[in-house]
Write a protein that holds these residues in place. Sequence first.
Motif, PDB file in Angstrom:
ATOM      1  N   ILE A   7       0.839  -1.197   0.000  1.00 60.41           N
ATOM      2  CA  ILE A   7       0.000   0.000   0.000  1.00 60.41           C
ATOM      3  C   ILE A   7       0.876   1.249   0.000  1.00 60.41           C
ATOM      4  CG2 ILE A   7      -1.635   1.345   1.384  1.00 60.41           C
ATOM      5  CD1 ILE A   7      -2.861  -1.342   2.251  1.00 60.41           C
ATOM      6  N   GLN A   8       1.929   1.240   0.806  1.00 57.71           N
ATOM      7  CA  GLN A   8       2.845   2.381   0.833  1.00 57.71           C
ATOM      8  C   GLN A   8       3.490   2.601  -0.530  1.00 57.71           C
ATOM      9  OE1 GLN A   8       5.473   1.092   3.971  1.00 57.71           O
ATOM     10  NE2 GLN A   8       4.215   1.997   5.607  1.00 57.71           N
ATOM     11  N   GLN A   9       3.886   1.527  -1.173  1.00 57.34           N
ATOM     12  CA  GLN A   9       4.527   1.651  -2.487  1.00 57.34           C
ATOM     13  C   GLN A   9       3.564   2.204  -3.536  1.00 57.34           C
ATOM     14  OE1 GLN A   9       5.879  -2.446  -2.710  1.00 57.34           O
ATOM     15  NE2 GLN A   9       8.017  -1.793  -2.549  1.00 57.34           N
ATOM     16  N   TYR A  10       2.314   1.788  -3.487  1.00 56.76           N
ATOM     17  CA  TYR A  10       1.327   2.334  -4.419  1.00 56.76           C
ATOM     18  C   TYR A  10       1.093   3.818  -4.157  1.00 56.76           C
ATOM     19  CZ  TYR A  10       0.005  -2.378  -5.976  1.00 56.76           C
ATOM     20  OH  TYR A  10       0.004  -3.640  -6.512  1.00 56.76           O
ATOM     21  N   GLU A  11       0.978   4.183  -2.883  1.00 49.02           N
ATOM     22  CA  GLU A  11       0.694   5.576  -2.544  1.00 49.02           C
ATOM     23  C   GLU A  11       1.886   6.494  -2.824  1.00 49.02           C
ATOM     24  OE1 GLU A  11      -0.970   6.166   1.308  1.00 49.02           O
ATOM     25  OE2 GLU A  11      -2.783   5.005   0.845  1.00 49.02           O
ATOM     26  N   ASN A  62     -14.847   0.498   0.132  1.00 51.65           N
ATOM     27  CA  ASN A  62     -16.236   0.706  -0.304  1.00 51.65           C
ATOM     28  C   ASN A  62     -16.297   1.594  -1.549  1.00 51.65           C
ATOM     29  OD1 ASN A  62     -19.038   0.339  -0.161  1.00 51.65           O
ATOM     30  ND2 ASN A  62     -19.326   2.211   1.057  1.00 51.65           N
ATOM     31  N   CYS A  63     -15.478   1.245  -2.539  1.00 54.63           N
ATOM     32  CA  CYS A  63     -15.451   2.006  -3.782  1.00 54.63           C
ATOM     33  C   CYS A  63     -15.337   1.032  -4.954  1.00 54.63           C
ATOM     34  CB  CYS A  63     -14.294   3.002  -3.803  1.00 54.63           C
ATOM     35  SG  CYS A  63     -12.643   2.236  -3.864  1.00 54.63           S
ATOM     36  N   ASN A  64     -15.324   1.543  -6.145  1.00 54.01           N
ATOM     37  CA  ASN A  64     -15.132   0.725  -7.334  1.00 54.01           C
ATOM     38  C   ASN A  64     -13.647   0.607  -7.649  1.00 54.01           C
ATOM     39  OD1 ASN A  64     -17.971   0.478  -7.820  1.00 54.01           O
ATOM     40  ND2 ASN A  64     -17.946   2.534  -8.734  1.00 54.01           N
ATOM     41  N   VAL A  65     -13.281  -0.471  -8.311  1.00 55.69           N
ATOM     42  CA  VAL A  65     -11.894  -0.641  -8.734  1.00 55.69           C
ATOM     43  C   VAL A  65     -11.445   0.543  -9.585  1.00 55.69           C
ATOM     44  CG1 VAL A  65     -10.368  -2.004 -10.226  1.00 55.69           C
ATOM     45  CG2 VAL A  65     -11.869  -3.163  -8.588  1.00 55.69           C
ATOM     46  N   GLU A  66     -12.354   1.039 -10.439  1.00 59.34           N
ATOM     47  CA  GLU A  66     -12.024   2.169 -11.316  1.00 59.34           C
ATOM     48  C   GLU A  66     -11.622   3.403 -10.519  1.00 59.34           C
ATOM     49  OE1 GLU A  66     -14.700   0.292 -11.525  1.00 59.34           O
ATOM     50  OE2 GLU A  66     -14.389  -0.748 -13.440  1.00 59.34           O
ATOM     51  N   ASP A  67     -12.114   3.527  -9.279  1.00 56.01           N
ATOM     52  CA  ASP A  67     -11.771   4.687  -8.451  1.00 56.01           C
ATOM     53  C   ASP A  67     -10.315   4.660  -7.999  1.00 56.01           C
ATOM     54  OD1 ASP A  67     -14.404   5.671  -8.548  1.00 56.01           O
ATOM     55  OD2 ASP A  67     -15.013   4.398  -6.868  1.00 56.01           O
ATOM     56  N   LEU A  68      -9.681   3.504  -8.083  1.00 50.27           N
ATOM     57  CA  LEU A  68      -8.296   3.363  -7.633  1.00 50.27           C
ATOM     58  C   LEU A  68      -7.289   3.483  -8.775  1.00 50.27           C
ATOM     59  CD1 LEU A  68      -8.752   0.327  -5.212  1.00 50.27           C
ATOM     60  CD2 LEU A  68      -8.834   2.765  -4.647  1.00 50.27           C
ATOM     61  N   ILE A  69      -7.763   3.321  -9.987  1.00 50.05           N
ATOM     62  CA  ILE A  69      -6.881   3.365 -11.152  1.00 50.05           C
ATOM     63  C   ILE A  69      -6.411   4.793 -11.409  1.00 50.05           C
ATOM     64  CG2 ILE A  69      -6.788   3.013 -13.645  1.00 50.05           C
ATOM     65  CD1 ILE A  69      -6.758   0.445 -12.013  1.00 50.05           C
ATOM     66  N   GLU A  70      -5.136   4.940 -11.747  1.00 47.84           N
ATOM     67  CA  GLU A  70      -4.577   6.251 -12.062  1.00 47.84           C
ATOM     68  C   GLU A  70      -4.729   6.505 -13.568  1.00 47.84           C
ATOM     69  OE1 GLU A  70      -3.226   8.547  -9.907  1.00 47.84           O
ATOM     70  OE2 GLU A  70      -3.907   7.198  -8.313  1.00 47.84           O
ATOM     71  N   LYS A  71      -5.567   7.476 -13.920  1.00 53.72           N
ATOM     72  CA  LYS A  71      -5.800   7.783 -15.336  1.00 53.72           C
ATOM     73  C   LYS A  71      -4.654   8.579 -15.931  1.00 53.72           C
ATOM     74  CE  LYS A  71     -10.810   7.641 -14.780  1.00 53.72           C
ATOM     75  NZ  LYS A  71     -12.084   8.400 -14.816  1.00 53.72           N
ATOM     76  N   VAL A  72      -3.978   9.350 -15.107  1.00 46.31           N
ATOM     77  CA  VAL A  72      -2.768  10.055 -15.535  1.00 46.31           C
ATOM     78  C   VAL A  72      -1.581   9.270 -15.029  1.00 46.31           C
ATOM     79  CG1 VAL A  72      -1.408  12.163 -15.304  1.00 46.31           C
ATOM     80  CG2 VAL A  72      -3.876  12.311 -15.582  1.00 46.31           C
ATOM     81  N   PRO A  73      -0.743   8.754 -15.917  1.00 47.61           N
ATOM     82  CA  PRO A  73       0.348   7.876 -15.488  1.00 47.61           C
ATOM     83  C   PRO A  73       1.340   8.593 -14.587  1.00 47.61           C
ATOM     84  CG  PRO A  73       0.647   8.529 -17.768  1.00 47.61           C
ATOM     85  CD  PRO A  73      -0.720   8.992 -17.381  1.00 47.61           C
ATOM     86  N   PRO A  74       1.773   7.923 -13.516  1.00 45.34           N
ATOM     87  CA  PRO A  74       2.821   8.503 -12.671  1.00 45.34           C
ATOM     88  C   PRO A  74       4.084   8.743 -13.492  1.00 45.34           C
ATOM     89  CG  PRO A  74       1.825   6.605 -11.613  1.00 45.34           C
ATOM     90  CD  PRO A  74       1.326   6.613 -13.018  1.00 45.34           C
ATOM     91  N   LEU A  75       4.857   9.734 -13.104  1.00 44.59           N
ATOM     92  CA  LEU A  75       6.054  10.113 -13.863  1.00 44.59           C
ATOM     93  C   LEU A  75       7.023   8.939 -14.008  1.00 44.59           C
ATOM     94  CD1 LEU A  75       7.451  12.479 -15.261  1.00 44.59           C
ATOM     95  CD2 LEU A  75       8.548  13.019 -13.089  1.00 44.59           C
ATOM     96  N   ASN A  76       7.148   8.149 -12.961  1.00 42.41           N
ATOM     97  CA  ASN A  76       8.099   7.037 -12.981  1.00 42.41           C
ATOM     98  C   ASN A  76       7.674   5.912 -13.910  1.00 42.41           C
ATOM     99  OD1 ASN A  76       9.635   8.348 -11.102  1.00 42.41           O
ATOM    100  ND2 ASN A  76       8.769   7.271  -9.351  1.00 42.41           N
ATOM    101  N   ILE A  80      -0.045   1.068  -9.478  1.00 42.03           N
ATOM    102  CA  ILE A  80      -1.267   0.368  -9.087  1.00 42.03           C
ATOM    103  C   ILE A  80      -2.057  -0.113 -10.295  1.00 42.03           C
ATOM    104  CG2 ILE A  80      -2.797   2.385  -8.984  1.00 42.03           C
ATOM    105  CD1 ILE A  80      -3.942   1.136  -6.369  1.00 42.03           C
ATOM    106  N   ASN A  81      -1.861   0.526 -11.431  1.00 42.64           N
ATOM    107  CA  ASN A  81      -2.566   0.102 -12.644  1.00 42.64           C
ATOM    108  C   ASN A  81      -2.131  -1.288 -13.101  1.00 42.64           C
ATOM    109  OD1 ASN A  81      -3.516   2.681 -12.439  1.00 42.64           O
ATOM    110  ND2 ASN A  81      -2.963   3.319 -14.490  1.00 42.64           N
ATOM    111  N   LYS A  82      -0.982  -1.738 -12.597  1.00 42.61           N
ATOM    112  CA  LYS A  82      -0.478  -3.058 -12.962  1.00 42.61           C
ATOM    113  C   LYS A  82      -0.677  -4.075 -11.838  1.00 42.61           C
ATOM    114  CE  LYS A  82       3.003  -1.155 -16.097  1.00 42.61           C
ATOM    115  NZ  LYS A  82       4.456  -1.016 -16.394  1.00 42.61           N
ATOM    116  N   ALA A  83      -1.442  -3.683 -10.820  1.00 41.64           N
ATOM    117  CA  ALA A  83      -1.714  -4.592  -9.705  1.00 41.64           C
ATOM    118  C   ALA A  83      -2.594  -5.747 -10.170  1.00 41.64           C
ATOM    119  CB  ALA A  83      -2.397  -3.839  -8.574  1.00 41.64           C
ATOM    120  N   GLN A  84      -2.496  -6.872  -9.475  1.00 40.50           N
ATOM    121  CA  GLN A  84      -3.355  -8.007  -9.784  1.00 40.50           C
ATOM    122  C   GLN A  84      -4.805  -7.643  -9.505  1.00 40.50           C
ATOM    123  OE1 GLN A  84      -1.976 -11.431  -7.602  1.00 40.50           O
ATOM    124  NE2 GLN A  84      -0.112 -11.634  -8.816  1.00 40.50           N
TER     125      GLN A  84
END
Length: 219
Positions: free
Chosen positions: A177-181, A203-217, A187-191
């Motif tokens: 979780i720390q690494q994703y945050e 209590n959210c949808n999976v889509e709410d966790l996906i990053e639509k703008v890719p992280p710089l790294n 996180i877009n490549k998480a299982q």
Amino acid sequence: MIHAYDKSYLSAAQKNLARMLDYLVNDLHYPLETAWQWFVTSELSARFEQGDCSALVGLSGVELARAVLEQAGEAVPMQKPSYAYDRSPEYWTGWALAYYQWLTSLRFAEIEQAVSITKVRLLYTPYHEMDVRQFADKMNELYRAAKPETNLKAMRTLAGLSQSELAGQADVPVRTIQQYEQRQKDINKAQAETLLRLARALNCNVEDLIEKVPPLNFK
């Protein structure tokens, strides 16, 4: 990356959003910010984002502008549009934003919240002379600066959970979780199972966790 709709509609969608802004600002003389706010808060905006063909290509740019005025409760003039040889900065702004929304699947309101239409308009020079993908890279940079938190952290904070509490409820290692945050892992490549457990705990949808703008790294 999942795009907002099929690419076959993109060119027409860009032209129509561009023409809508150009007509509202340069023919009808509404402020750019006002015209854009009317569109963003309209039902047409939601249909555009979702790839509704009747909004993307079913209306011309001028017809789209008139529909936006009608939904905003404004008088709908029948003034004929002018057609300048050179595309206006407002035309480019609509054209470029349509591309960025398609590319990221962000809602127009999300884009506006992070990067205002005024700031996008200021990118006209030099980006109107560049490949639109370079504009998208700049928008990603501005978006990340405006919203440095990941969606996972935002949803965890909203749920009132610490990283350890979320780890326990989702059965996901706290280090993960720390690494994703911290964007040390994408996180877009998480299982799928990991995303489902996190979503259930938050209590959210999976889509709410996906990053639509890719992280710089992970660009």
